[in-house]
Write a protein that holds these residues in place. Sequence first.
Motif, mmCIF file in Angstrom:
data_model
loop_
_atom_site.group_PDB
_atom_site.id
_atom_site.type_symbol
_atom_site.label_atom_id
_atom_site.label_comp_id
_atom_site.label_asym_id
_atom_site.label_seq_id
_atom_site.Cartn_x
_atom_site.Cartn_y
_atom_site.Cartn_z
ATOM 1 N N ARG A 1 -2.519 14.632 5.379
ATOM 2 C CA ARG A 1 -2.898 13.400 6.068
ATOM 3 C C ARG A 1 -2.369 13.378 7.499
ATOM 4 N NH1 ARG A 1 -5.426 9.423 3.389
ATOM 5 N NH2 ARG A 1 -6.184 9.127 5.502
ATOM 6 N N ILE B 1 5.535 12.486 1.535
ATOM 7 C CA ILE B 1 4.604 12.602 2.661
ATOM 8 C C ILE B 1 3.560 13.665 2.346
ATOM 9 C CG2 ILE B 1 4.409 13.100 5.140
ATOM 10 C CD1 ILE B 1 7.405 12.408 5.389
ATOM 11 N N PRO C 1 0.817 -1.234 0.000
ATOM 12 C CA PRO C 1 0.000 0.000 0.000
ATOM 13 C C PRO C 1 0.844 1.275 0.000
ATOM 14 C CG PRO C 1 -0.935 -1.597 1.515
ATOM 15 C CD PRO C 1 0.371 -2.189 1.035
ATOM 16 N N GLY C 2 2.036 1.228 0.608
ATOM 17 C CA GLY C 2 2.870 2.420 0.657
ATOM 18 C C GLY C 2 4.118 2.340 -0.197
ATOM 19 N N LEU D 1 5.330 20.103 9.656
ATOM 20 C CA LEU D 1 4.749 18.953 8.951
ATOM 21 C C LEU D 1 3.848 18.140 9.873
ATOM 22 C CD1 LEU D 1 4.505 16.961 6.547
ATOM 23 C CD2 LEU D 1 6.569 15.836 7.394
ATOM 24 N N ASP E 1 -3.097 8.543 -0.206
ATOM 25 C CA ASP E 1 -3.943 7.532 0.447
ATOM 26 C C ASP E 1 -3.423 7.162 1.834
ATOM 27 O OD1 ASP E 1 -5.566 7.463 -1.730
ATOM 28 O OD2 ASP E 1 -4.778 5.590 -2.556
ATOM 29 N N ALA E 2 -2.106 6.904 1.911
ATOM 30 C CA ALA E 2 -1.547 6.355 3.151
ATOM 31 C C ALA E 2 -0.920 7.419 4.041
ATOM 32 C CB ALA E 2 -0.500 5.290 2.820
ATOM 33 N N GLY E 3 -0.674 8.616 3.488
ATOM 34 C CA GLY E 3 -0.011 9.665 4.246
ATOM 35 C C GLY E 3 1.485 9.716 3.955
ATOM 36 N N ILE E 4 2.065 8.543 3.740
ATOM 37 C CA ILE E 4 3.495 8.452 3.402
ATOM 38 C C ILE E 4 3.676 7.284 2.431
ATOM 39 C CG2 ILE E 4 3.983 7.016 5.447
ATOM 40 C CD1 ILE E 4 6.784 8.373 5.542
ATOM 41 N N ALA E 5 4.556 7.441 1.469
ATOM 42 C CA ALA E 5 4.793 6.366 0.502
ATOM 43 C C ALA E 5 6.223 6.437 -0.007
ATOM 44 C CB ALA E 5 3.813 6.457 -0.655
ATOM 45 N N ASP F 1 2.263 -3.458 7.319
ATOM 46 C CA ASP F 1 1.123 -3.497 6.399
ATOM 47 C C ASP F 1 1.384 -2.699 5.122
ATOM 48 O OD1 ASP F 1 -0.249 -5.031 8.188
ATOM 49 O OD2 ASP F 1 -1.552 -3.419 8.917
ATOM 50 N N ALA F 2 1.896 -1.481 5.298
ATOM 51 C CA ALA F 2 1.998 -0.563 4.149
ATOM 52 C C ALA F 2 3.398 -0.551 3.543
ATOM 53 C CB ALA F 2 1.606 0.854 4.576
ATOM 54 N N GLY F 3 4.393 -1.098 4.263
ATOM 55 C CA GLY F 3 5.769 -1.053 3.770
ATOM 56 C C GLY F 3 6.532 0.110 4.379
ATOM 57 N N ILE F 4 5.848 1.220 4.590
ATOM 58 C CA ILE F 4 6.463 2.406 5.205
ATOM 59 C C ILE F 4 5.409 3.100 6.050
ATOM 60 C CG2 ILE F 4 5.996 3.846 3.158
ATOM 61 C CD1 ILE F 4 8.617 5.390 3.817
ATOM 62 N N VAL G 1 -4.429 8.201 12.143
ATOM 63 C CA VAL G 1 -4.948 9.232 11.239
ATOM 64 C C VAL G 1 -4.906 8.854 9.763
ATOM 65 C CG1 VAL G 1 -4.511 11.087 12.880
ATOM 66 C CG2 VAL G 1 -2.758 10.520 11.190
ATOM 67 N N ALA G 2 -4.118 7.859 9.390
ATOM 68 C CA ALA G 2 -4.059 7.432 7.982
ATOM 69 C C ALA G 2 -3.427 6.041 7.961
ATOM 70 C CB ALA G 2 -3.229 8.424 7.160
ATOM 71 N N PRO G 3 -3.598 5.293 6.864
ATOM 72 C CA PRO G 3 -3.032 3.941 6.823
ATOM 73 C C PRO G 3 -1.541 3.907 7.136
ATOM 74 C CG PRO G 3 -4.528 4.249 4.982
ATOM 75 C CD PRO G 3 -4.415 5.592 5.659
ATOM 76 N N GLY G 4 -0.817 4.975 6.795
ATOM 77 C CA GLY G 4 0.621 4.997 7.046
ATOM 78 C C GLY G 4 1.033 5.959 8.143
ATOM 79 N N VAL G 5 0.090 6.507 8.875
ATOM 80 C CA VAL G 5 0.436 7.545 9.853
ATOM 81 C C VAL G 5 -0.259 7.327 11.185
ATOM 82 C CG1 VAL G 5 0.463 10.023 10.371
ATOM 83 C CG2 VAL G 5 0.677 9.250 7.988
#
Lengths: 345, 345
Positions: free
Chosen positions: A286, A282, A85-86, B253, A114-118, B114-117, B83-87
């Motif tokens: 998000r 980022i 996902p990220g 940020l 989507d994820a906030g960070i990738a 889950d997200a990788g990051i 707050v988000a899938p990655g945060v």
Amino acid sequence: MKDLEACQEATLHLDRDALMALCHRVLIHHGFSEEQADALGGTLVAAQLDASHSHGIYRLLGIIDTVRKGGAVADAVPEVADVAPGVVRVDAKGGLSPCAFERGLPHLVTKARDAGIALLAINHCVHSTALWVELERLAEQGLVAIACNPTQAYVAPNGGKQPLLGTNPIAFGWPYPSDAPFIFDFATSTIARGDIELYRREGKAIPEAWGVDRHGAPCSDPAEVLDHGAMTTFGEHKGSALAIMIELMAGPLIGDLLSVESSEHDEGRLGLPYHGELIIAIDPSRLTGQASPAHMERSELLFDAILGQGARLPSQRRYRERARSLEHGAEVSLALVKEIEALLV
Amino acid sequence: MKDLEACQEATLHLDRDALMALCHRVLIHHGFSEEQADALGGTLVAAQLDASHSHGIYRLLGIIDTVRKGGAVADAVPEVADVAPGVVRVDAKGGLSPCAFERGLPHLVTKARDAGIALLAINHCVHSTALWVELERLAEQGLVAIACNPTQAYVAPNGGKQPLLGTNPIAFGWPYPSDAPFIFDFATSTIARGDIELYRREGKAIPEAWGVDRHGAPCSDPAEVLDHGAMTTFGEHKGSALAIMIELMAGPLIGDLLSVESSEHDEGRLGLPYHGELIIAIDPSRLTGQASPAHMERSELLFDAILGQGARLPSQRRYRERARSLEHGAEVSLALVKEIEALLV
């Protein structure tokens, strides 16, 4: 470098379209696909407009040389893999990095939103990137980003004496709602390799901080540094630690080469480095939601205070040069243009 | 600092349990909750075992002082927000940072897997962290991580002359399957503020690179640097750019304070800095799948080559000190222990 010196004599002013047409003609002539030529040309022209001669159309010479030696695939078709996902990976398939970046960019943006960070990992690419050009693209989309890559083994770790680390650039981009983004982009070596080569050519001593001799002692002889010793990292043990971080993150973490492995892969061709690249993006919204624009604007407090005490912001010179280039055309030496045009025959 | 000097005389060797019991007693006495005392004590003891006297139990003095002045909430209950899938954000509610980190850690790990990051933002915390201690926790879980935070305005941007940036530490952790993790953790100031204070106390000149006078010129007078000028960043404009990056990423940020805002918030109490902290964690197995352990092991090539040419790895000294502490107990001065015990009456 000889060409760069000769070019001081006659200077042309070329606008964006003229620069792009020149890049495109040369690249297509050498077997680049339209997509590869557009992406690579776009990066080189952006750097040229910012008066970065080392990252501008001068690079065409090294790129075509690398392609001719079989060190880069001109018409590679990068392959995008959505691995988490990220995380998005792009296999550049031995092509130049900008095209792989273009293919990965929309995925990186969507994932960051989507994820906030990738994270975007570009693999198996030949280096031709100007990291700040890429981070501007992300900043335009409102994303904060960090990018880095290894290169080839030129630099000794702090306290060492042998080339091991790359010049390993790191860049950071910060979107700034009411103005151009804040972006820095620097090598973690003390100075560019090209600068040391220039001193050797001119028979001049280099500052001792730039390199070490074969025994690891500070050295002012450029030939000893380049042929037997090594370049140094900036900022002593701290810069060295950062350079190691970049090796690891944009290397084994993403399944790609260390600088020392990239040097081995080159097999003495002296082509452009073959390696990976890592970009983390980022989405501030998000993190802090509707309050995000107000928080981001607070960076103005910092920027104003930096400028107010007489210090400079990293992006300033670039934006000034860009404005001048957009008005009067980018400066390019006649000699360089002739040399590039010679690639067409 | 006076106590640190006096302590050279008599030295105790305290094991982990004894150190933890001392921390716990003092913290509970001053109104800390069990959870806060466990988390904070754990960080201080880990640093003490690593022979980091500046980050070890010596900090209890500053922490209790800050609590007494109303600058930190001893029994704060941190609040986690997904707050988000990655945060994940943790509001420390004015408490010390380690407890907020403990609450956020499992969420950060799950999200990174889950997200990788994934990103952990700690807000509204009072500084008492040793970043390397936190990154070891992530490395134990197989995660690569970066952490940073602003502090208070002590440091001038490169080319400037007034305190604006914090000493802004940045740390990096790399899990290493067959050995202890590779971790660095350094301030982006040239030197710690405490070192300059020590020179002033001893009436000695400091190296000119450490600070600037009120006009921005390099300065060897510690009093001028501390009272009218500013500290410098390491690595000139490059270190300065990194310090600015840390201000922005672990500040606006994540919706938290810049160092200069943290200084204003302190209102002259001279308490520990109140600010945010940012941690990014990456799961290598989400990038390269089953090949990930083999890629991570390739870092051995780099580490061996660093050590093989006589350079050092940042984590080495810490691990050596830790092994010694675990065998013989951590060194603590009798004078310091007495001063800490005086907090109990």
